[in-house]
Design a protein around this motif. Structure first.
Motif, PDB file in Angstrom:
ATOM      1  N   ARG A  35      49.522 -69.661  68.765  1.00 38.96           N
ATOM      2  CA  ARG A  35      50.765 -69.507  68.071  1.00 38.96           C
ATOM      3  C   ARG A  35      51.844 -69.916  68.888  1.00 38.96           C
ATOM      4  NH1 ARG A  35      47.192 -68.831  64.821  1.00 38.96           N
ATOM      5  NH2 ARG A  35      47.020 -67.248  63.220  1.00 38.96           N
ATOM      6  N   ILE A  36      53.005 -70.448  68.327  1.00 34.36           N
ATOM      7  CA  ILE A  36      54.070 -70.817  69.113  1.00 34.36           C
ATOM      8  C   ILE A  36      55.071 -69.317  69.315  1.00 34.36           C
ATOM      9  CG2 ILE A  36      56.209 -72.077  69.525  1.00 34.36           C
ATOM     10  CD1 ILE A  36      54.838 -74.310  68.293  1.00 34.36           C
ATOM     11  N   VAL A  37      55.153 -68.812  70.427  1.00 30.36           N
ATOM     12  CA  VAL A  37      55.814 -67.429  70.346  1.00 30.36           C
ATOM     13  C   VAL A  37      57.089 -67.433  71.289  1.00 30.36           C
ATOM     14  CG1 VAL A  37      55.343 -64.908  70.757  1.00 30.36           C
ATOM     15  CG2 VAL A  37      53.515 -66.489  70.160  1.00 30.36           C
ATOM     16  N   PHE A  38      58.271 -67.139  70.296  1.00 28.35           N
ATOM     17  CA  PHE A  38      59.446 -67.077  71.182  1.00 28.35           C
ATOM     18  C   PHE A  38      59.801 -65.765  71.088  1.00 28.35           C
ATOM     19  CE2 PHE A  38      59.817 -71.591  69.717  1.00 28.35           C
ATOM     20  CZ  PHE A  38      60.482 -72.153  70.868  1.00 28.35           C
ATOM     21  N   SER A  39      60.481 -65.330  72.333  1.00 23.74           N
ATOM     22  CA  SER A  39      61.007 -63.931  72.278  1.00 23.74           C
ATOM     23  C   SER A  39      62.521 -64.223  72.522  1.00 23.74           C
ATOM     24  CB  SER A  39      60.631 -63.001  73.508  1.00 23.74           C
ATOM     25  OG  SER A  39      61.401 -61.927  73.514  1.00 23.74           O
ATOM     26  N   ALA A  40      63.232 -63.704  71.529  1.00 19.93           N
ATOM     27  CA  ALA A  40      64.752 -63.842  71.753  1.00 19.93           C
ATOM     28  C   ALA A  40      65.178 -63.037  72.834  1.00 19.93           C
ATOM     29  CB  ALA A  40      65.392 -63.130  70.449  1.00 19.93           C
ATOM     30  N   ALA A  41      66.002 -63.113  73.730  1.00 21.27           N
ATOM     31  CA  ALA A  41      66.233 -62.334  74.888  1.00 21.27           C
ATOM     32  C   ALA A  41      67.671 -61.631  74.922  1.00 21.27           C
ATOM     33  CB  ALA A  41      65.953 -63.253  75.990  1.00 21.27           C
ATOM     34  N   HIS A  42      67.688 -60.694  75.524  1.00 13.61           N
ATOM     35  CA  HIS A  42      69.053 -59.935  75.564  1.00 13.61           C
ATOM     36  C   HIS A  42      69.538 -60.304  76.919  1.00 13.61           C
ATOM     37  CE1 HIS A  42      66.616 -57.213  78.190  1.00 13.61           C
ATOM     38  NE2 HIS A  42      67.796 -56.715  78.831  1.00 13.61           N
ATOM     39  N   VAL A  43      70.890 -59.890  76.996  1.00 15.51           N
ATOM     40  CA  VAL A  43      71.817 -60.224  78.124  1.00 15.51           C
ATOM     41  C   VAL A  43      72.229 -58.964  78.983  1.00 15.51           C
ATOM     42  CG1 VAL A  43      72.714 -62.335  77.460  1.00 15.51           C
ATOM     43  CG2 VAL A  43      73.922 -60.375  77.125  1.00 15.51           C
ATOM     44  N   VAL A  44      72.055 -58.976  80.176  1.00 18.29           N
ATOM     45  CA  VAL A  44      72.280 -57.679  81.022  1.00 18.29           C
ATOM     46  C   VAL A  44      74.034 -57.736  81.486  1.00 18.29           C
ATOM     47  CG1 VAL A  44      71.745 -56.524  83.115  1.00 18.29           C
ATOM     48  CG2 VAL A  44      70.275 -57.711  82.095  1.00 18.29           C
ATOM     49  N   CYS A  45      74.599 -56.799  80.916  1.00 18.84           N
ATOM     50  CA  CYS A  45      76.049 -56.528  81.530  1.00 18.84           C
ATOM     51  C   CYS A  45      76.340 -56.354  83.004  1.00 18.84           C
ATOM     52  CB  CYS A  45      76.374 -55.541  80.314  1.00 18.84           C
ATOM     53  SG  CYS A  45      78.330 -55.084  81.004  1.00 18.84           S
ATOM     54  N   ASP A  46      77.195 -56.856  83.509  1.00 19.00           N
ATOM     55  CA  ASP A  46      77.765 -56.580  84.878  1.00 19.00           C
ATOM     56  C   ASP A  46      78.434 -55.227  84.758  1.00 19.00           C
ATOM     57  OD1 ASP A  46      78.610 -56.292  87.349  1.00 19.00           O
ATOM     58  OD2 ASP A  46      79.521 -58.155  87.377  1.00 19.00           O
ATOM     59  N   PRO A  47      78.024 -54.095  85.297  1.00 19.35           N
ATOM     60  CA  PRO A  47      78.656 -52.825  85.097  1.00 19.35           C
ATOM     61  C   PRO A  47      79.854 -52.884  86.135  1.00 19.35           C
ATOM     62  CG  PRO A  47      76.797 -52.596  86.382  1.00 19.35           C
ATOM     63  CD  PRO A  47      76.540 -53.991  85.937  1.00 19.35           C
ATOM     64  N   PHE A  48      79.839 -53.683  87.232  1.00 17.85           N
ATOM     65  CA  PHE A  48      81.043 -53.522  88.325  1.00 17.85           C
ATOM     66  C   PHE A  48      82.314 -54.489  87.926  1.00 17.85           C
ATOM     67  CE2 PHE A  48      76.925 -52.441  90.201  1.00 17.85           C
ATOM     68  CZ  PHE A  48      77.272 -51.111  90.731  1.00 17.85           C
ATOM     69  N   ASN A  50      85.568 -55.324  86.583  1.00 18.79           N
ATOM     70  CA  ASN A  50      86.814 -54.534  86.321  1.00 18.79           C
ATOM     71  C   ASN A  50      87.403 -55.202  85.203  1.00 18.79           C
ATOM     72  OD1 ASN A  50      88.556 -52.698  86.295  1.00 18.79           O
ATOM     73  ND2 ASN A  50      89.806 -53.248  88.177  1.00 18.79           N
ATOM     74  N   THR A  51      86.870 -55.494  83.992  1.00 20.35           N
ATOM     75  CA  THR A  51      87.481 -55.902  82.908  1.00 20.35           C
ATOM     76  C   THR A  51      87.223 -54.833  81.698  1.00 20.35           C
ATOM     77  OG1 THR A  51      85.423 -57.321  82.597  1.00 20.35           O
ATOM     78  CG2 THR A  51      87.091 -58.335  83.860  1.00 20.35           C
ATOM     79  N   ASP A  52      87.797 -55.463  80.620  1.00 15.76           N
ATOM     80  CA  ASP A  52      87.661 -54.669  79.311  1.00 15.76           C
ATOM     81  C   ASP A  52      86.246 -54.964  78.675  1.00 15.76           C
ATOM     82  OD1 ASP A  52      87.677 -53.376  76.927  1.00 15.76           O
ATOM     83  OD2 ASP A  52      89.426 -54.481  76.029  1.00 15.76           O
ATOM     84  N   PRO A  53      85.361 -53.955  78.688  1.00 12.50           N
ATOM     85  CA  PRO A  53      83.999 -54.305  78.148  1.00 12.50           C
ATOM     86  C   PRO A  53      84.106 -54.532  76.814  1.00 12.50           C
ATOM     87  CG  PRO A  53      84.360 -51.896  78.388  1.00 12.50           C
ATOM     88  CD  PRO A  53      85.555 -52.585  78.933  1.00 12.50           C
ATOM     89  N   LEU A  54      85.077 -54.319  75.802  1.00 12.53           N
ATOM     90  CA  LEU A  54      84.960 -54.628  74.575  1.00 12.53           C
ATOM     91  C   LEU A  54      85.550 -56.049  74.412  1.00 12.53           C
ATOM     92  CD1 LEU A  54      86.624 -51.388  72.982  1.00 12.53           C
ATOM     93  CD2 LEU A  54      84.390 -52.093  72.973  1.00 12.53           C
TER      94      LEU A  54
END
Length: 387
Positions: A35-48, A50-54
């Motif tokens: 089978r051809i198997v793709f995993s959609a991948a998440h991104v990791v936020c930079d917690p440091f 100093n910007t509006d996270p929203l």
């Protein structure tokens, strides 16, 4: 010996949960074949940052790309800049371009396979947008992906859903874009449970009629379509559509509830995979497909069957909040040092939900380091006032 951890109930009480022992999966020593198997991948936020996270959350590129290398090391392919990466729900086109470029370069460096989402999300969806503007937006994003050497996943368009007046408008837009791409693309039919703005996609609220429109697009442009991913959480409809596709056009299941049986298939065919849940259950998914390659259906069934309760929990309504569970799994398993998300989406699920996720992940054998996971679960519970 398992660990004991205090978990909360909905009534405010707690109970003692004893974890299972650390489990392991047989990592494929060769490429996955059946089978051809793709995993959609998440991104990791930079917690440091100093910007509006929203409105202006930043990405931790080191851990984001490391997770993609992890997926590739298991033999999985990566579906990049999709809704699992919070595309359109925290990740805008400007940041998605950077993600696509970096991910394609990383794939080339390690020999991984990647396909990238191209859509129209730099347009604000409203009825005043014209079809010509939608076409131009698709053209811009497709050109960017192909310029950097990536395969296109042609994402469903909120802007098109907002301005299209009839099914013929979808056939016009898709037909024009597909005739311009240089390589066959993967179409993406995302149900409104994943994105309410896509309600009535293909020009009708009737799913039978919508499937007919979609199939018309595919048959009229079959040389430019690698396959289609449908995320409708409807097993029977996917099987029906799979049997109506032109020869050589693949079905990629996006059904995070029924993926084991859809991938295994039947006497008339099977689905490949492009799934968000494979981000969270990557070791089990890789091991299961490896077993399928070897014709070991019993092992395939046993491995994936245990993951279904976890997947149904992560993708429970509101379904679009599933990204929170995906990132929490990565945090529990030590793939990132924190549980923060772009757009502040770590708050999209309750502490009860996260506690049950932890339990189901443990029962599925998906906790790689029980002591680390228990420590991180306790920290999460403490933030909610549970000690």
């Amino acid at each position: 010996m398992g660990l004991t951890i205090k978990l909360p109930k909905e009534d405010g009480s707690t109970y003692e949960y004893k974890t299972s022992n650390k489990s392991s999966f047989q990592v494929p020593s060769r490429k996955l074949e059946s089978r051809i198997v793709f995993s959609a991948a998440h991104v990791v936020c930079d917690p440091f940052a100093n910007t509006d996270p929203l409105t202006n959350a930043q990405i931790d590129w080191e851990h984001t790309l490391a997770y993609r290398r992890y997926l590739w090391s298991l033999g999985l392919s990566v579906a990049e800049a999709m809704d699992t990466a919070q595309r359109g729900m925290g990740l805008d086109w400007k940041r998605a371009k950077e993600l696509i470029q970096k991910s394609i370069a990383e794939a080339k460096a390690v020999g991984g396979k990647v396909a990238c989402g191209a859509g129209t999300d730099h347009l604000a969806p409203n009825f005043r947008i014209t079809l010509e503007q939608v076409e131009a937006a698709y053209e811009e994003q497709c050109e960017f992906v192909e310029k950097h050497g990536g395969q296109i996943i042609l994402m469903a368009s909120r802007a098109l859903a907002a301005c299209a007046q009839a099914p013929e408008d979808y056939e016009r837009v898709y037909g024009k874009i597909l005739q311009q791409v240089s390589q066959p693309v993967i179409l993406h039919w995302l149900g409104d449970m994943f994105d309410p703005a896509l309600e009535g996609y293909w020009g009708t609220a009737d799913l039978d009629s919508a499937m007919e429109v979609c199939l018309n697009v595919i048959w009229n442009n079959k040389d430019k379509v690698d396959g289609i991913k449908i995320s409708l959480l409807d097993e029977k409809r996917e099987i029906e559509m799979r049997r109506l596709l032109p020869e050589g056009v693949r079905m990629y299941t996006g059904d995070d509830f029924n993926y084991p049986s859809l991938i295994k298939g039947d006497k008339q065919g099977y689905s490949h995979a492009l799934l968000g849940i494979f981000d969270a259950i990557a070791p089990a998914a890789a091991a299961a497909i490896h077993a399928l390659d070897n014709g070991d259906l019993a092992t395939y069934d046993a491995l994936l069957e245990k993951t279904v309760p976890l997947s149904k929990h992560i993708f429970q309504k509101p379904t679009f909040s599933y990204k929170t569970g995906i990132v929490f799994m990565a945090y529990l398993n030590g793939h990132q040092p924190h549980f923060r998300m772009i757009g502040g989406a770590e708050g999209a699920r309750s502490i009860i939900h996260l506690a049950e996720l932890y339990k189901l992940a443990d029962e599925a054998g998906l906790i790689s380091d029980p002591e680390l996971a228990a420590e991180r679960m306790r920290l999460t519970l403490a933030l909610a006032g549970i000690r």
